[in-house]
Design a protein around this motif. Structure first.
Motif, short mmCIF file in Angstrom:
data_model
loop_
_atom_site.label_atom_id
_atom_site.label_comp_id
_atom_site.label_asym_id
_atom_site.label_seq_id
_atom_site.Cartn_x
_atom_site.Cartn_y
_atom_site.Cartn_z
N ILE A 121 -4.66 24.74 16.82
CA ILE A 121 -5.77 25.69 16.91
C ILE A 121 -6.49 25.70 15.57
O ILE A 121 -5.93 26.13 14.56
CB ILE A 121 -5.25 27.10 17.25
N VAL A 122 -7.70 25.18 15.53
CA VAL A 122 -8.48 25.12 14.30
C VAL A 122 -9.35 26.37 14.22
O VAL A 122 -10.20 26.59 15.09
CB VAL A 122 -9.32 23.84 14.24
N LEU A 123 -9.12 27.17 13.21
CA LEU A 123 -9.70 28.51 13.11
C LEU A 123 -10.59 28.64 11.89
O LEU A 123 -10.18 28.34 10.77
CB LEU A 123 -8.55 29.53 13.02
N ASP A 124 -11.81 29.10 12.10
CA ASP A 124 -12.69 29.47 11.00
C ASP A 124 -12.37 30.90 10.62
O ASP A 124 -12.69 31.84 11.35
CB ASP A 124 -14.15 29.33 11.43
N ASP A 125 -11.71 31.08 9.46
CA ASP A 125 -11.39 32.44 9.00
C ASP A 125 -12.12 32.79 7.71
O ASP A 125 -11.65 33.58 6.90
CB ASP A 125 -9.88 32.65 8.87
N THR A 126 -13.31 32.19 7.53
CA THR A 126 -14.16 32.55 6.40
C THR A 126 -15.07 33.71 6.80
O THR A 126 -15.21 34.04 7.98
CB THR A 126 -15.01 31.36 5.94
#
Length: 605
Positions: A392-397
């Protein structure tokens, strides 16, 4: 270390720098060693100005070959030498003084064994009788490469050239594409010995949101011709392949390796710290050097003024600094040598779309057309269709439209900037949906994000809203099939156990592994092997890898500069003297997952 995570005290210290081959496998042209008994060879890297007639022995070569001996930190490590007593205390920008004062020298030290970690296992578990039976996955992670256009009028040199923060200025910014090229060749050599299932880049590919920085990054991985110069063409040392501005042919990642991409804060915020406004955008493509105040303490952020933040004179062998200092010190605004439209700032959508302009696979490197249209930088993939594993590739910016108000956003008073971890409701709900789906389908799950969780104190410029972070971690602890969270951002090689809140259900715990930067010492990437054990646990073997730089190469000079920067800035990376950490991380499986793996492995064999 990124601009977003430096303490205010260090930011303000701008006037003084703080002082701080047995059992091997031959793979094509490379000798990949697995021998733990190594000599402690000293490497005094020459960083003096090269002579025009010298070309590092590579004048007839299209690229920059790496060393023939390729290894991981399991076999040997890079250990900085001590600064000789009586050495002059130089400033970071005084690169020409490094060698004569003993900065940047190093030697090989012994390898570092795997530390077996049982932190999230039951207290009575020893694992002494367990054997590794089946390898499930083998991949590498690379992060925080910070490809840098050193001649842009809008970096942040003022905040580091005399001390303060190495992410503002460090000599390694001259050689970022060459270091990536050496790392890619090292990955290729390891792949020939033991093939990777995939690779993943965990964000901060660019240093400063620029189009040319992103193209250099993708083109190095694609194996294209790289011209690491911008503006007018410079040749500090006449002749090919002998200075940081020379064009070269990148080796390119082995075409059989699929690589995937994660979004970092530097990929869509100016210097990873502030959303670009029209002034920043125009400055990037113009000649005038950016005039900015101190955004770390001034809530005006990009609207503050007071200092010309400097640039690099690409005509000089050491990358001399120009146009830096208080505005009052200049009679006319300083300029770079030439403007360049390829320095233009990228939006999230534009950044994502560039990954479709590639000759390596997969097209888009994980992103799809929906990501391009919406700027939503999250997706999933399954690296091996025959095994139940989901990434699961997550953008957490942070969001681009967040206010620069840490009190309102819950980051802590004074924690300005946009380097925090963050999930808005859209991304949080998407993550929960994907975790629910993976759990229901009986798949082991890995979360790949730029910013780590559970490691920064409240009020950190690299931390989270503490209540939102606690809520997220509590939710993650409800998924027994979640094995691993991998991240970059802090430039550390830290491993963190996120233990189950319920001792009766240790399977609810998971591991977090951070990977250091290719810019700051120790300039490494990581490998991961996930194996099933005979007692129905899984082990994650993770090890750090130094790029196999060839003596005298530009990448070797960068290593020397990186070590010198560590000696001058004294970044708190931990794990000194090598900055490296290798571990075996053991995780309990549920009975359902044990049965699922047994069945799937049986089918594949």
């Amino acid at each position: 270390m990124k601009l977003s995570i430096i303490l205010l005290a260090s930011i303000l210290c701008l006037s003084v720098a703080s002082q701080a081959t047995n059992d091997s496998a031959t793979t094509g042209p490379y000798n990949v060693s697995s021998d733990l008994g190594v000599s402690h060879d000293t490497h005094n890297i020459t960083v003096s100005e090269p002579k025009a007639e010298e070309s590092l022995g590579q004048s007839k070569l299209e690229g920059y070959p790496i060393a023939s001996d390729v290894f991981t930190t399991l076999q040997k490590t890079v250990v900085p030498d001590s600064i000789p007593s009586g050495s002059e205390k130089v400033l970071p920008y005084e690169i020409s003084k490094y060698k004569q004062n003993g900065y940047g020298n190093w030697h090989y030290g012994p390898g570092i064994d795997f530390v077996k970690r049982l932190d999230i296992m039951p207290t009575n578990y020893s694992g002494a009788s367990a054997n590794n039976t089946t390898r499930l996955l083998n991949f590498f992670a690379i992060t925080d490469i910070h490809i840098t256009d050193k001649e842009t009028p809008a970096q942040a040199i003022y905040f580091g050239y005399k001390g303060g923060i190495s992410s503002g200025y460090s000599g390694v910014m001259l050689y970022t594409t060459q270091v990536l090229d050496a790392a890619v060749q090292t990955i290729n050599a390891l792949h020939k010995k033991d093939p990777f299932d995939f690779g993943i880049s965990l964000g901060d590919t660019c240093n400063n949101i620029q189009y040319n920085e992103l193209r250099w990054y993708i083109d190095v991985l694609d194996g294209k011709n790289i011209n690491p110069d911008s503006g007018v063409k410079d040749d500090p040392v006449p002749g090919p392949h002998n200075d940081y501005q020379d064009e070269y042919k990148a080796a390119g990642l082995n075409k059989t390796i699929k690589w995937y991409q994660t979004l970092g804060n530097h990929d869509h915020f100016w210097m990873g710290f502030l959303p670009p406004n029209d002034y920043i955008r125009q400055s990037l493509i113009g000649e005038d050097i950016l005039n900015l105040g101190n955004p770390f303490i001034d809530p005006l952020g990009v609207d503050s003024r007071g200092f010309y933040i400097g640039s690099i004179d690409g005509r000089t062998p050491y990358g001399d600094i120009i146009g830096v200092g208080p505005v009052a010190n200049f009679t006319t605004p300083p300029k770079v040598l030439a403007a360049d439209p390829n320095r233009h700032a990228l939006s999230r959508k534009e950044w994502i779309s560039e990954f479709f302009n590639t000759s390596s696979s997969p097209k888009g490197h994980g992103f799809n057309q929906s990501n391009v249209e919406t700027g939503f930088a999250c997706y999933t993939f399954e690296p091996n269709s025959s095994l139940p594993i989901k990434v699961i590739v997550l953008d957490d910016t942070q969001r681009d439209n967040d206010s620069n108000d840490p009190d309102t956003l819950g980051y802590g008073h004074g924690s300005l900037g946009y380097g925090h971890g963050s999930l808005d409701s859209e991304r949080y709900n998407w993550l929960v949906k994907e975790l629910d789906k993976g759990q229901a389908e009986g798949k082991l799950m890995i979360i790949a994000a730029h910013i780590p969780i559970g490691v920064e104190p409240a009020g950190s410029m690299a931390g989270w809203n503490s209540s939102a972070e606690a809520e997220l971690i509590a939710k993650l602890h409800t998924y027994p099939n979640l094995v691993l969270w991998i991240a970059g951002h802090r430039h550390y090689n830290t491993v963190t156990a996120l233990k189950s809140p319920d001792a009766a259900h240790p399977e609810l715990g998971f591991w977090e592994v951070e990977t250091s930067s290719l810019r700051d010492f120790p300039q490494q990437f990581r490998t991961f092997q996930i194996v099933r054990n005979s007692d129905n646990t899984v082990s994650i073997f993770t090890s750090d890898v130094d790029p196999a730089v060839k003596d005298g190469s530009l990448a070797a000079i960068s290593r020397s500069y990186g070590i010198a920067a560590q000696e001058l800035f004294n970044n708190s990376i931990g794990l000194l003297p090598t900055g490296s950490y290798n571990a075996e991380l053991v995780k309990q499986l549920t009975p359902e997952m044990q049965a699922k793996l047994s069945d799937e492995i049986g089918k594949s064999h």
